[in-house]
Design a protein around this motif. Sequence first.
Motif, PDB file in Angstrom:
ATOM      1  N   GLU A  36      13.070  -4.322  19.424  1.00 50.48           N
ATOM      2  CA  GLU A  36      14.481  -4.443  19.844  1.00 50.48           C
ATOM      3  C   GLU A  36      15.160  -5.396  18.888  1.00 50.48           C
ATOM      4  N   MET A  81      10.289  -9.999  28.271  1.00 49.29           N
ATOM      5  CA  MET A  81       9.946  -8.767  28.978  1.00 49.29           C
ATOM      6  C   MET A  81       8.683  -8.156  28.387  1.00 49.29           C
ATOM      7  N   LYS A 117      22.168  -1.472  27.399  1.00 49.68           N
ATOM      8  CA  LYS A 117      20.721  -1.607  27.572  1.00 49.68           C
ATOM      9  C   LYS A 117      20.346  -2.850  28.365  1.00 49.68           C
ATOM     10  N   CYS A 121      13.043  -4.948  34.791  1.00 49.20           N
ATOM     11  CA  CYS A 121      12.343  -6.185  35.169  1.00 49.20           C
ATOM     12  C   CYS A 121      12.367  -6.385  36.681  1.00 49.20           C
ATOM     13  N   TYR A 132      14.292  -9.868  25.745  1.00 51.09           N
ATOM     14  CA  TYR A 132      13.457  -8.703  25.435  1.00 51.09           C
ATOM     15  C   TYR A 132      12.032  -9.151  25.111  1.00 51.09           C
ATOM     16  N   TYR A 173      17.456  -3.051  31.152  1.00 49.97           N
ATOM     17  CA  TYR A 173      16.295  -3.938  31.091  1.00 49.97           C
ATOM     18  C   TYR A 173      16.225  -4.857  32.311  1.00 49.97           C
TER      19      TYR A 173
END
Length: 359
Positions: A359, A123, A158, A166, A120, A162
């Motif tokens: 997150e 990202m 999730k 991405c 995360y 994600y």
Amino acid sequence: MNKDIEKFKRVYERLREQLGIESSEEHPFQEVISELEEATKDRDDKRAEERMRRLQRSKREYFRKVDPNSRSLRERIFTQDSQTHERPFIEKKKKELELQFRQIMRDEPLNAVVRYRYGYFQMEELNYSKAVRYFEEAQRINKKLNCTLPLSEAQQVKVHMYIGFCGGQLLKSSLEELSKSDKNFEMLDTEGRTMGKALLMLMNEREQYFAIVNGEKHTISLTEYLRYKDNLDEKCLLISEVEGPTFLKLGEWQSKTFTPAYSKLTHLILQNANKRGVTTVPDIQTAVEGRYTLSTIERNIRRINEYMHEDRTDYNSLFTVDRTNPEVPKIKLVPENYIYIYREANEFDFTPLNIDEEE
């Protein structure tokens, strides 16, 4: 502590051999070892929880300094020509945070959550390839029976979202880079696929569809749709809505395209059908706000069935109406081996989203 226990065990084994104590025989030493192992496990768990809490505090401090409400600010800060006087401090905090992540990942190789959070973090820093790597690593570790800190149910969902996000960003970046090139791709020397086919593969990934294969729903790309369409055998019926009006395909045979009214009814039936390909007339009537009577639905289904393959007795009907229960008549998809492909929606209702939330 773990090393001390291992030494203690080795000493005990030597004493057991010297004193002739059977391995199955209970001994106070064994109780001591068990107590030490239990205490060490509790201590390691508490230590891991505290490290994760420190990591979260470091992330909050870092993102507060970067300003998580401004994506453009973050990009400006980490651009090489940035002149902001705060850049050295932020870079320092970033390195400290990454060092914390790496230390925990090195010390806890079976911790899925820390890899999820590092993915995360990557990202958020626009490092999408690295983010996907750690998201997938979190998934892999989470499946292991000896995973020390597994993903929560929400994180397991999730992480797929994600990875998809991405992947979309990587696709967009590839298309942007290609658009900047003024080269004639077809003139370049290449091995394997032609440049045109390679480009088409990339372009096709922008189109995403849904496929219901014998009751199971999947997400597919345009490339996969074309493969389905071109390579289906004689025993699998393709029901397609992605090229305009609905049409059917069985092996080399392809039906005429449906009229708009029959396309709409086919869509409503298939969208409302359960995994066994069954829906009810009241469900369809609700979807069209009561505009269809039972007789209208039956008449339209008979006309839809006229689009089916005339020479195949096993595929001469698409739907049947079951009146066994006159109060709730059912509509059933007849073919048992089928692929139904459609777009979820032609337009999307975009909702403002702050993707920098913690997150």
